[in-house]
Design an enzyme around this catalytic site. Structure first.
Site, PDB file in Angstrom:
ATOM      1  N   ILE A 275      56.215 -25.112  -3.173  1.00 14.72           N
ATOM      2  CA  ILE A 275      57.561 -24.837  -3.686  1.00 14.72           C
ATOM      3  C   ILE A 275      57.733 -23.376  -4.126  1.00 14.72           C
ATOM      4  O   ILE A 275      58.854 -22.872  -4.193  1.00 14.72           O
ATOM      5  CB  ILE A 275      57.909 -25.817  -4.830  1.00 14.72           C
ATOM      6  CG1 ILE A 275      59.424 -25.829  -5.079  1.00 14.72           C
ATOM      7  CG2 ILE A 275      57.141 -25.480  -6.111  1.00 14.72           C
ATOM      8  CD1 ILE A 275      59.917 -26.999  -5.844  1.00 14.72           C
TER       9      ILE A 275
ATOM     10  N   GLY B 230      56.225 -32.367  -2.953  1.00 16.45           N
ATOM     11  CA  GLY B 230      55.376 -33.073  -3.919  1.00 16.45           C
ATOM     12  C   GLY B 230      55.195 -34.523  -3.492  1.00 16.45           C
ATOM     13  O   GLY B 230      55.128 -35.433  -4.327  1.00 16.45           O
TER      14      GLY B 230
ATOM     15  N   GLN C 190      52.752 -38.728  -8.134  1.00 15.85           N
ATOM     16  CA  GLN C 190      52.989 -40.081  -8.642  1.00 15.85           C
ATOM     17  C   GLN C 190      54.282 -40.680  -8.087  1.00 15.85           C
ATOM     18  O   GLN C 190      54.291 -41.813  -7.616  1.00 15.85           O
ATOM     19  CB  GLN C 190      53.045 -40.088 -10.182  1.00 15.85           C
ATOM     20  CG  GLN C 190      53.033 -41.512 -10.763  1.00 15.85           C
ATOM     21  CD  GLN C 190      53.587 -41.607 -12.179  1.00 15.85           C
ATOM     22  OE1 GLN C 190      54.148 -40.656 -12.723  1.00 15.85           O
ATOM     23  NE2 GLN C 190      53.427 -42.774 -12.782  1.00 15.85           N
TER      24      GLN C 190
ATOM     25  N   TYR D 281      57.720 -27.715 -20.678  1.00 13.38           N
ATOM     26  CA  TYR D 281      58.172 -28.741 -19.735  1.00 13.38           C
ATOM     27  C   TYR D 281      59.674 -29.025 -19.961  1.00 13.38           C
ATOM     28  O   TYR D 281      60.470 -29.018 -19.032  1.00 13.38           O
ATOM     29  CB  TYR D 281      57.348 -30.014 -19.946  1.00 13.38           C
ATOM     30  CG  TYR D 281      57.734 -31.182 -19.081  1.00 13.38           C
ATOM     31  CD1 TYR D 281      57.456 -31.199 -17.723  1.00 13.38           C
ATOM     32  CD2 TYR D 281      58.351 -32.305 -19.640  1.00 13.38           C
ATOM     33  CE1 TYR D 281      57.783 -32.288 -16.939  1.00 13.38           C
ATOM     34  CE2 TYR D 281      58.679 -33.402 -18.860  1.00 13.38           C
ATOM     35  CZ  TYR D 281      58.396 -33.389 -17.508  1.00 13.38           C
ATOM     36  OH  TYR D 281      58.725 -34.476 -16.737  1.00 13.38           O
TER      37      TYR D 281
HETATM   38  N1  SER Z   1      56.286 -38.491 -18.016  1.00 14.37           N
HETATM   39  C1  SER Z   1      56.599 -37.168 -18.432  1.00 14.37           C
HETATM   40  C2  SER Z   1      55.549 -36.623 -19.316  1.00 14.37           C
HETATM   41  O1  SER Z   1      54.986 -37.378 -20.068  1.00 14.37           O
HETATM   42  C3  SER Z   1      57.907 -37.128 -19.130  1.00 14.37           C
HETATM   43  O2  SER Z   1      58.933 -37.187 -18.222  1.00 14.37           O
HETATM   44  O3  SER Z   1      55.312 -35.464 -19.298  1.00 14.37           O
END
Ligand code: SER
Length: 326
Positions: A55, A8, A12, A143
């Site tokens: 990955i 990756g 960012q 997430y």
């Molecule tokens: N920056 C991430 C998000 O907003 C959180 O770790 O998904």
């Protein structure tokens, strides 16, 4: 660390971490792993080796690790919180399936592994203020689920197979090189772009919503420092709370206005992002990172704001607007 694979590397964090590692380890191979369509460009492409490393393909990870005799893997592949909600199956495949692939290669080849966790690994039942290192982690986002699973799986590989896994729980990361794309904390980056361009900012997060944030240079130092830390001092591994500042949209808006007084903002709250943000901590207690590996951030809100505005003015070719910048 000598030879490092960053999976990756054009994202960012990866785009800046790869360059910082190349500067800090000039004699090693610092390999920029990318997926087709996200090729490294410019200095990132020219300053060191790169390889296609998807990955979800264990063969590609193994090949890059063998070819460059990699001893440390930075696993930065992930879908951020808001986009992950739109594609939960892919978020699991990349976040958990991908991590499993990395850990298996690391087990076979004796690599150390860094996989960032997040403030998103906490949920509504977590104490929201000064969130402790060891506490309730029952996230409601995919997430967050992938991040908690990643913490557990990484600790399991450390205990069961002796794989040197370490990580930190990143707050929202603010940077001026590559955009985050799809996170709940992205507003804290976008607000700077609007301010520097002289545009009115539509804030997707409501007034009074506090979240932990960090400037990218501190995040990069954390990612490198944890991997270099003395293992004998580490009581925790996956993952350490790290913190540097906590603010709500009003605080960051008013801070930017100190430097760009005509900057204007209105609220246009995104229900998904707001729901996610409400379930996350307001601020983290990072004393374990401070005690176990001497973590200490360098940037506060003011120092970060000045630097972001200065760097973005150069990047975007803007010379007016900023009254207090030098
Ligand atoms: N920056 C991430 C998000 O907003 C959180 O770790 O998904």
């Amino acid at each position: 660390m000598k030879n490092v694979l960053i999976i990756g590397a054009t994202g960012q964090i990866g785009s800046e971490l790869t360059m910082m590692l190349r500067r800090q380890y000039p004699t090693g191979d610092i390999v920029a792993g990318y997926i087709p369509g996200a090729e490294p460009k410019g200095e990132l492409a020219d300053s060191g080796p790169s390889a296609i490393v998807d990955i979800t393909d264990p063969g590609q990870i193994g090949e890059a690790v063998r070819k460059y005799n990699v001893d440390t893997i930075y696993n930065l592949a992930a879908l951020l919180s808001a986009v992950a909600e739109a594609r939960p199956q892919l978020a699991w495949k990349v976040g958990v399936g991908g991590l499993y692939n990395v850990l298996e290669v690391a087990r076979e080849r004796g690599c150390a592994v860094f996989t960032p966790s997040s403030i998103g690994s906490f949920g509504p039942e977590t104490p929201h203020d000064a969130t402790p290192q060891d506490t309730i982690q029952r996230p409601r986002t995919i997430y967050g689920v992938t991040k908690v699973t990643g913490e557990l799986l990484s600790d399991y590989y450390a205990r069961r197979f002796g794989v040197d896994t370490r990580s930190v729980r990143f707050p929202g990361l603010i940077s001026h090189v590559a955009l985050p794309g799809g996170g709940t904390t992205d507003y804290a980056v976008d607000i700077f772009y609007s301010a520097v361009k002289g545009e009115k900012f539509k804030c997707p997060i409501a007034k009074g919503t506090y979240m932990d944030m960090m400037y990218m240079p501190d995040a990069l130092r954390a990612a490198i420092q944890i991997m270099e830390a003395d293992a004998d001092r580490l009581i925790h591994r996956n993952s350490f709370n790290v913190a540097s500042m906590s603010f709500d949209p009003e605080i960051i808006y008013n801070k930017i206005k100190e430097y760009i007084p005509e900057f204007a903002m209105e609220y246009d709250v995104d229900p998904l992002r707001q729901h996610i943000a409400d379930s996350w901590p307001n601020s983290l207690d990072d004393s374990c990172a401070r005690n176990e590996w001497d973590w200490k951030p360098a940037y506060d809100l003011d120092a970060m704001t000045r630097d972001m505005i200065e760097k973005l003015r150069i990047k975007l070719g803007v010379t007016e607007n900023c009254h207090a910048c030098v």
